[in-house]
Motif scaffolding. Sequence first.
Motif, PDB file in Angstrom:
ATOM      1  N   MET A   1     -13.051   9.683 -20.058  1.00 20.82           N
ATOM      2  CA  MET A   1     -11.063   9.481 -20.415  1.00 20.82           C
ATOM      3  C   MET A   1     -10.281   9.240 -19.118  1.00 20.82           C
ATOM      4  SD  MET A   1      -9.510  10.610 -23.204  1.00 20.82           S
ATOM      5  CE  MET A   1      -8.659   8.876 -23.246  1.00 20.82           C
ATOM      6  N   SER A   2     -10.738   9.156 -18.359  1.00 19.83           N
ATOM      7  CA  SER A   2      -9.572   8.926 -17.145  1.00 19.83           C
ATOM      8  C   SER A   2      -9.888   7.504 -16.846  1.00 19.83           C
ATOM      9  CB  SER A   2     -10.354   9.523 -15.711  1.00 19.83           C
ATOM     10  OG  SER A   2     -11.587   9.047 -15.277  1.00 19.83           O
ATOM     11  N   PHE A   3     -11.389   6.512 -17.412  1.00 19.95           N
ATOM     12  CA  PHE A   3     -11.673   5.413 -17.306  1.00 19.95           C
ATOM     13  C   PHE A   3      -9.698   4.945 -18.294  1.00 19.95           C
ATOM     14  CE2 PHE A   3     -12.922   1.666 -19.186  1.00 19.95           C
ATOM     15  CZ  PHE A   3     -12.623   0.917 -17.984  1.00 19.95           C
ATOM     16  N   TRP A   4     -10.543   5.598 -19.658  1.00 18.10           N
ATOM     17  CA  TRP A   4      -9.987   4.988 -20.627  1.00 18.10           C
ATOM     18  C   TRP A   4      -8.291   4.834 -20.532  1.00 18.10           C
ATOM     19  CZ3 TRP A   4     -12.113   1.173 -23.112  1.00 18.10           C
ATOM     20  CH2 TRP A   4     -13.392   1.481 -22.789  1.00 18.10           C
ATOM     21  N   ALA A   5      -7.725   6.219 -20.278  1.00 22.28           N
ATOM     22  CA  ALA A   5      -6.278   6.106 -19.725  1.00 22.28           C
ATOM     23  C   ALA A   5      -5.542   4.781 -18.465  1.00 22.28           C
ATOM     24  CB  ALA A   5      -6.326   7.587 -19.334  1.00 22.28           C
ATOM     25  N   TYR A   6      -6.481   4.758 -17.702  1.00 26.17           N
ATOM     26  CA  TYR A   6      -5.799   3.612 -16.833  1.00 26.17           C
ATOM     27  C   TYR A   6      -6.864   2.136 -16.784  1.00 26.17           C
ATOM     28  CZ  TYR A   6      -2.993   7.812 -14.745  1.00 26.17           C
ATOM     29  OH  TYR A   6      -2.294   8.932 -14.909  1.00 26.17           O
ATOM     30  N   LYS A   7      -7.501   2.388 -17.502  1.00 30.16           N
ATOM     31  CA  LYS A   7      -8.435   0.657 -18.094  1.00 30.16           C
ATOM     32  C   LYS A   7      -7.626  -0.314 -17.545  1.00 30.16           C
ATOM     33  CE  LYS A   7     -10.730  -2.263 -20.658  1.00 30.16           C
ATOM     34  NZ  LYS A   7     -10.132  -3.459 -20.489  1.00 30.16           N
ATOM     35  N   PRO A   8      -5.779  -0.094 -17.919  1.00 29.00           N
ATOM     36  CA  PRO A   8      -5.420  -1.348 -17.357  1.00 29.00           C
ATOM     37  C   PRO A   8      -5.168  -1.497 -15.624  1.00 29.00           C
ATOM     38  CG  PRO A   8      -4.120  -0.432 -19.522  1.00 29.00           C
ATOM     39  CD  PRO A   8      -5.147   0.945 -19.152  1.00 29.00           C
ATOM     40  N   MET A   9      -5.411  -0.165 -15.370  1.00 31.58           N
ATOM     41  CA  MET A   9      -4.909  -0.150 -13.835  1.00 31.58           C
ATOM     42  C   MET A   9      -6.471  -1.094 -13.395  1.00 31.58           C
ATOM     43  SD  MET A   9      -4.487   3.176 -11.702  1.00 31.58           S
ATOM     44  CE  MET A   9      -6.137   3.266 -11.751  1.00 31.58           C
ATOM     45  N   PHE A  10      -7.330  -0.782 -14.256  1.00 34.64           N
ATOM     46  CA  PHE A  10      -8.994  -1.053 -13.372  1.00 34.64           C
ATOM     47  C   PHE A  10      -8.904  -2.734 -13.706  1.00 34.64           C
ATOM     48  CE2 PHE A  10      -9.714   3.709 -13.527  1.00 34.64           C
ATOM     49  CZ  PHE A  10      -9.904   3.588 -12.413  1.00 34.64           C
ATOM     50  N   ASP A  11      -8.355  -2.706 -14.546  1.00 34.14           N
ATOM     51  CA  ASP A  11      -8.230  -4.305 -14.973  1.00 34.14           C
ATOM     52  C   ASP A  11      -7.683  -5.148 -14.284  1.00 34.14           C
ATOM     53  OD1 ASP A  11     -10.101  -3.629 -17.050  1.00 34.14           O
ATOM     54  OD2 ASP A  11      -8.220  -3.917 -18.665  1.00 34.14           O
ATOM     55  N   GLU A  12      -5.534  -4.318 -13.963  1.00 32.81           N
ATOM     56  CA  GLU A  12      -5.738  -5.219 -12.548  1.00 32.81           C
ATOM     57  C   GLU A  12      -6.402  -5.614 -11.501  1.00 32.81           C
ATOM     58  OE1 GLU A  12      -1.457  -4.863 -12.205  1.00 32.81           O
ATOM     59  OE2 GLU A  12      -1.276  -3.240 -14.156  1.00 32.81           O
ATOM     60  N   ILE A  13      -7.022  -5.002 -10.856  1.00 34.00           N
ATOM     61  CA  ILE A  13      -7.280  -4.854  -9.638  1.00 34.00           C
ATOM     62  C   ILE A  13      -8.618  -5.554  -9.942  1.00 34.00           C
ATOM     63  CG2 ILE A  13      -8.852  -3.396  -8.210  1.00 34.00           C
ATOM     64  CD1 ILE A  13      -7.499  -1.192  -8.569  1.00 34.00           C
ATOM     65  N   ALA A  14      -9.372  -5.440 -11.105  1.00 31.72           N
ATOM     66  CA  ALA A  14     -10.556  -6.335 -11.285  1.00 31.72           C
ATOM     67  C   ALA A  14     -10.331  -8.064 -11.133  1.00 31.72           C
ATOM     68  CB  ALA A  14     -10.824  -5.749 -12.684  1.00 31.72           C
ATOM     69  N   ALA A  15      -8.964  -7.564 -12.013  1.00 28.69           N
ATOM     70  CA  ALA A  15      -8.544  -9.831 -11.888  1.00 28.69           C
ATOM     71  C   ALA A  15      -8.217 -10.499 -10.692  1.00 28.69           C
ATOM     72  CB  ALA A  15      -7.199  -9.334 -13.318  1.00 28.69           C
ATOM     73  N   LEU A  16      -7.332  -9.172  -9.776  1.00 28.07           N
ATOM     74  CA  LEU A  16      -7.061  -9.401  -8.758  1.00 28.07           C
ATOM     75  C   LEU A  16      -8.450  -9.723  -7.766  1.00 28.07           C
ATOM     76  CD1 LEU A  16      -5.685  -9.463  -5.619  1.00 28.07           C
ATOM     77  CD2 LEU A  16      -6.008  -6.999  -6.195  1.00 28.07           C
ATOM     78  N   ALA A  17      -9.692  -9.051  -7.560  1.00 29.12           N
ATOM     79  CA  ALA A  17     -11.300  -8.788  -6.900  1.00 29.12           C
ATOM     80  C   ALA A  17     -11.282 -11.066  -7.584  1.00 29.12           C
ATOM     81  CB  ALA A  17     -11.914  -7.825  -7.622  1.00 29.12           C
ATOM     82  N   VAL A  18     -11.413 -10.835  -8.844  1.00 27.52           N
ATOM     83  CA  VAL A  18     -11.918 -11.801  -9.434  1.00 27.52           C
ATOM     84  C   VAL A  18     -11.502 -13.788  -8.939  1.00 27.52           C
ATOM     85  CG1 VAL A  18     -12.511 -13.526 -11.344  1.00 27.52           C
ATOM     86  CG2 VAL A  18     -13.119 -11.562 -11.273  1.00 27.52           C
TER      87      VAL A  18
END
Length: 254
Positions: free
Chosen positions: A106-123
């Motif tokens: 649940m913590s992942f899905w709640a903050y998925k937009p945040m993790f996606d932003e960091i993933a996009a930064l890495a890419v």
Amino acid sequence: MIEEPKPQLKLIHQRFARLLAQIETPDYLHSGVKGRSYITNANAHTADKACIKLDIKKFFPSSSSHYVQRFFEDVLEYPPDVAARAKQLLTYDGHLPTGGNASTIMSFWAYKPMFDEIAALAVELGCEFTVYVDDMSITGVFANRKCQQAARKIIARYGLKAHKANSFSPGQPRVLTGIAKTRRGREVPHRRAKGIAELEQVEAAASTVEDKMKVLPSLIGKLSEAAIVDPSWTGRKDAAVHRRRRLKVGAGAE
């Protein structure tokens, strides 16, 4: 403090966890996903490139129920009243409980937009990015302090605080989700190896079969985990299993 749901509520958390686990997740996530683990998380990174790592301070206690409700409303498209009820069931005192069965996924899905932003930064920087609960690792040529600061700013925008931030130069050993990554490959971290050695000493010093049998289950468990990380530990694990078997036979003969 472990905030564990009461028995009936725990069943509801388990049901939510099973259902949420059926939703397809990004490749960068390695926690709460079947077939992935802290080992696959570490496997995604090599020691021959620079690396930064950071996690979130008190992630579950800091995971706001607001983001939980937003997930059910915006992503799963629950009606607001149903989303509010799901939030009420899954959170405690305005946050995800530390002992909740559904809290990890649940913590992942709640903050998925945040993790996606960091993933996009890495890419964007040509780097490899992985997440295990809140433990984030970025490996690549541009995995540097500047990248780390950018990730921290993203995290701060979601009302969370990054800490335990570390950076490693190419070739420098690093511990990622409890596994040491070196140019030799995957290894057991020094602290863990030291703990196993201390348990072996306790077993060796034990004067009775009963005392040895108290130590061996824990020792074998730690050696088994070490052998999964680094197969060179298999011999020590097998020897400990053999010692326990021999002691059991001896105790039975008596």
